[in-house]
Design an enzyme around this catalytic site. Sequence first.
Site, mmCIF file in Angstrom:
data_model
loop_
_atom_site.group_PDB
_atom_site.id
_atom_site.type_symbol
_atom_site.label_atom_id
_atom_site.label_comp_id
_atom_site.label_asym_id
_atom_site.label_seq_id
_atom_site.Cartn_x
_atom_site.Cartn_y
_atom_site.Cartn_z
ATOM 1 N N LYS A 193 54.660 17.149 110.282
ATOM 2 C CA LYS A 193 55.346 18.487 110.183
ATOM 3 C C LYS A 193 56.193 17.645 111.217
ATOM 4 C CE LYS A 193 53.660 20.759 106.696
ATOM 5 N NZ LYS A 193 52.474 20.306 105.923
ATOM 6 N N SER A 230 54.799 17.412 101.254
ATOM 7 C CA SER A 230 55.788 18.016 101.751
ATOM 8 C C SER A 230 56.183 17.750 102.829
ATOM 9 C CB SER A 230 54.298 19.127 102.726
ATOM 10 O OG SER A 230 54.200 17.753 104.048
#
Length: 202
Positions: free
Chosen positions: A160, A123
Site C-alpha cells: 500500500k 488494490s
Amino acid sequence: MHKLTPRQVEILAFIKRCLEENGYPPTRAEIARELGFKSPNAAEEHLKAMARKGAIEMTPGASRGIRIPGSEVESEPTSLPIVGRVAAGAPILAQQHIEETCQIDPGFFHPRADYLLRVRGMSMKDVGIYDGDLLAVHTCREAHNGQIVVARLNDEVTVKRFRRDGDKVWLIAENPEFSPLEIDLTEQDLTIEGLSVGVIRR
C-alpha cells in the site's frame, strides 16, 4: 554450508546489503537495531551460529569483523528470490516462501532490490501494479509519506501507499474500490518490511 534458520537468512541478507551499499559490514548493534533484537548480544549469538555453519567468518574483537567467505572473488548476484504467499508471523525471506528465482540483476533497481514479492489482488492497479506482478522490494524498516511499502499488519503482509501523522498511519490503496486502512500505533502492531523499487510484469 549448513542450512540457515529464517532469522539467519535475514541477517545474512542485511550483511550483504551493507557490504554492497557501504563497502563494510554492519556492527552487532546495527544488526540488532535492523532486526529488532533487544540487545547486540542476541545478534552476536546468531552470528556465532552462522559462523559455525560456514555462512560467515568472524574476526574476534572487531566490531565490524564479519566477512562472507569468497565474497571478494564472487561475481555480483544476477538473480532475486521470488516470494509468494507469506505465512503469518514468519520472516518474508523464510525458505518456505521462496517459489523460485528470477534472473535479473538486483542493481537494476535503485536502491538495490533484495527480493521480488508476487502481488495478489488489484488494490494498487491505478499505479500500474497488477495481480500476479512481481514487486521489487528493498528491505528497510522506515518509510516516508507517499512511498509504496510492503507492510505487515496483524501478521498479514500487504502492499500500500504509506502515510503517517503522529501515532496514526494510513495504508492507502491505489484503487477507489478499496478503503484506506487506518492504524493506531498505540493499539496495533505495524512493521514496514520494505519499499517498492520497481515492478516486473509477468
